[in-house]
Write an enzyme that holds these catalytic residues in place. Structure first.
Site, PDB file in Angstrom:
ATOM      1  N   ARG A  89       0.899  -1.398   0.158  1.00  0.00           N
ATOM      2  CA  ARG A  89      -0.145  -0.046   0.136  1.00  0.00           C
ATOM      3  C   ARG A  89       0.894   1.326  -0.061  1.00  0.00           C
ATOM      4  O   ARG A  89       0.595   2.239  -0.629  1.00  0.00           O
ATOM      5  CB  ARG A  89      -1.089  -0.005   1.128  1.00  0.00           C
ATOM      6  N   TYR A  90       1.976   1.219   0.673  1.00  0.00           N
ATOM      7  CA  TYR A  90       2.969   2.215   0.749  1.00  0.00           C
ATOM      8  C   TYR A  90       4.121   2.228   0.035  1.00  0.00           C
ATOM      9  O   TYR A  90       4.683   0.946   0.036  1.00  0.00           O
ATOM     10  CB  TYR A  90       3.103   2.652   2.204  1.00  0.00           C
ATOM     11  N   ARG A  93       7.215   0.299   2.003  1.00  0.00           N
ATOM     12  CA  ARG A  93       6.999  -0.904   2.996  1.00  0.00           C
ATOM     13  C   ARG A  93       5.838  -1.911   2.374  1.00  0.00           C
ATOM     14  O   ARG A  93       5.052  -1.536   1.688  1.00  0.00           O
ATOM     15  CB  ARG A  93       6.734  -0.635   4.316  1.00  0.00           C
ATOM     16  N   CYS A 102      -4.107 -17.410  14.638  1.00  0.00           N
ATOM     17  CA  CYS A 102      -3.614 -16.889  16.036  1.00  0.00           C
ATOM     18  C   CYS A 102      -3.930 -17.513  16.881  1.00  0.00           C
ATOM     19  O   CYS A 102      -4.880 -18.356  17.162  1.00  0.00           O
ATOM     20  CB  CYS A 102      -4.436 -15.495  16.030  1.00  0.00           C
ATOM     21  N   CYS A 106      -9.636 -11.919  18.236  1.00  0.00           N
ATOM     22  CA  CYS A 106     -10.134 -10.784  18.969  1.00  0.00           C
ATOM     23  C   CYS A 106     -11.506 -10.454  18.257  1.00  0.00           C
ATOM     24  O   CYS A 106     -11.650 -10.570  16.897  1.00  0.00           O
ATOM     25  CB  CYS A 106      -9.257  -9.688  18.688  1.00  0.00           C
ATOM     26  N   CYS A 109     -11.450  -7.720  15.360  1.00  0.00           N
ATOM     27  CA  CYS A 109     -10.496  -8.107  14.354  1.00  0.00           C
ATOM     28  C   CYS A 109     -10.904  -7.437  12.854  1.00  0.00           C
ATOM     29  O   CYS A 109     -11.975  -8.040  12.390  1.00  0.00           O
ATOM     30  CB  CYS A 109      -9.811  -9.465  14.136  1.00  0.00           C
ATOM     31  N   ARG A 111      -9.357  -8.267  10.130  1.00  0.00           N
ATOM     32  CA  ARG A 111      -9.154  -9.222   9.164  1.00  0.00           C
ATOM     33  C   ARG A 111     -10.370 -10.356   9.742  1.00  0.00           C
ATOM     34  O   ARG A 111      -9.997 -11.753   9.344  1.00  0.00           O
ATOM     35  CB  ARG A 111      -8.202  -9.822   9.155  1.00  0.00           C
ATOM     36  N   ASP A 271     -11.449  -0.373  12.962  1.00  0.00           N
ATOM     37  CA  ASP A 271     -12.073  -0.444  11.471  1.00  0.00           C
ATOM     38  C   ASP A 271     -13.466  -0.927  11.254  1.00  0.00           C
ATOM     39  O   ASP A 271     -14.153  -1.388  12.286  1.00  0.00           O
ATOM     40  CB  ASP A 271     -10.921  -1.260  10.967  1.00  0.00           C
ATOM     41  N   ASP A 308      -7.388   4.144   9.778  1.00  0.00           N
ATOM     42  CA  ASP A 308      -7.052   3.617   8.847  1.00  0.00           C
ATOM     43  C   ASP A 308      -8.388   3.897   7.699  1.00  0.00           C
ATOM     44  O   ASP A 308      -9.241   3.114   7.861  1.00  0.00           O
ATOM     45  CB  ASP A 308      -6.831   2.014   8.826  1.00  0.00           C
ATOM     46  N   LYS A 315      -3.506   4.878   6.543  1.00  0.00           N
ATOM     47  CA  LYS A 315      -3.916   5.626   7.971  1.00  0.00           C
ATOM     48  C   LYS A 315      -3.356   6.757   7.870  1.00  0.00           C
ATOM     49  O   LYS A 315      -2.414   7.634   7.405  1.00  0.00           O
ATOM     50  CB  LYS A 315      -2.635   4.832   8.963  1.00  0.00           C
TER      51      LYS A 315
END
Length: 343
Positions: A89-90, A93, A102, A106, A109, A111, A271, A308, A315
């Site tokens: 995206r950037y 990076r 995981c 959560c 989350c 995702r 999000d 975001d 972000k």
């Protein structure tokens, strides 16, 4: 009482005394992955209906309510994924998602529609393709391992991956985003700390922690191992209604983090993931919290409050403003306005 097995089903949660009716969360568990490690389950007070740890991890029927603005891919990963497992995206990076499992899941989350799929672990050929993409683009200076949780890879596989990334000449550093230090701290061993701390190119670890109670003695011991091994530690926190949306709770968390050599990095506005509306405060509430914290905490304990932008635009800071150029005034942390005429 210590619970030694990861809780993965509504019946597990019922047996542990964390819910009163398994049928009430059956549909949620079919839609979104469920897992609570013993370390997390032991932090929960089953007698407290508003327990902030339980709210983060124990599924509820509220998750079945999806609003019009929510989306399965709220930050636009798919639109910026040129090869499987990689998001660019950037310019400087990339995100690399070697696996999508995981130790815990959560309930907020971003995702949540994807995590929990063990079959989504990147194959060797897919990893080759992703790393070749990075190697061919000298503008990429940082590789961020996320997922899922990269520390679930195991030391051998993780070490091999870090070595391959470090061998790319133009990559300056690696960042790992992980919940493991607080959700499954027994995985933070001296050997893992040495693995992350060794090498000429640094590995920065961003720990996801939302409440001071998650910094158990075991979690603090693991963070100490990492710090003493020379691993730079950051934190990421999500601002969550009913979990940490008070000044007192955030202050306690950020003070606890810096005591453990963890620099608060981001405070994320939640999000627009499906079924997470009950967690989202207003941005105005977040700004008010950050404004108050500015007058109560050292600068090293102040994260950046960020949003975001949905769809993949990136972000941006959304914290309070203090300088009014038109009025030539600056506002202090207590809300008082002062004239300031720059030269």
């Amino acid at each position: 009482m210590s619970r030694r097995r990861t809780l993965r089903t509504p019946q597990d949660l019922l047996d542990a005394g964390l819910i009163s009716d398994a049928r009430a969360v059956d549909e949620v568990a079919r839609a979104y992955a469920v897992a609570l490690t013993p370390a997390v389950a032991d932090l929960i007070d089953p007698a407290d209906p508003h327990d902030p740890i339980a709210r983060q991890y124990v599924p509820s029927a509220e998750e079945l309510v999806t609003t019009a603005e929510e989306r399965a891919d709220p930050i636009g990963d798919a639109a910026y994924s040129p090869v499987k497992g990689l998001v660019h995206r950037y310019p400087d990076r990339v995100l690399l998602t070697p696996l999508l499992v995981c130790p815990v899941y959560c309930r907020f989350c971003f995702r949540r529609a994807r995590v929990g799929d063990a079959e989504a672990t990147m194959t060797e050929a897919e990893m080759d393709s992703a790393l070749a993409y990075v190697a061919e683009r000298p503008q990429i200076r940082e590789v961020i391992l996320t997922g899922g949780d990269p520390l679930m890879l195991g030391e051998t596989r993780l070490g091999a991956l870090l070595a391959r990334i470090r061998a790319i000449p133009h990559v300056d550093l690696i960042r790992i985003h992980s919940r493991v230090p607080v959700s499954d701290p027994k995985r933070i061993t001296a050997a893992l700390a040495r693995l992350l701390g060794d090498g000429e190119k640094p590995v920065w670890l961003a720990v996801h922690v939302n409440h001071a109670r998650e910094l158990s003695p075991a979690a603090c011991a693991g963070l100490g191992l990492l710090a003493r091994a020379g691993v730079p530690l950051l934190s990421q926190t999500v601002l969550l209604k009913g979990v940490n949306d008070t000044v007192e709770t955030l202050e306690e968390l950020f003070r606890a983090l810096v005591r453990n050599r963890v620099r608060p990095y981001y405070l994320h506005h939640p999000d627009l993931a499906p079924g997470t509306g009950h967690f989202r405060p207003t941005i105005a509430k977040g700004q008010a919290l950050m404004r108050t914290l500015r007058g109560r905490l050292s600068g090293i304990a102040q994260p950046t409050y960020v949003l975001d932008i949905p769809g993949g635009a990136g972000k941006v800071p959304v914290g309070p403003g203090y300088w009014d150029g038109e009025g030539a005034t600056v506002t202090d942390p207590q809300g008082g306005e002062h004239p300031y005429l720059p030269g």
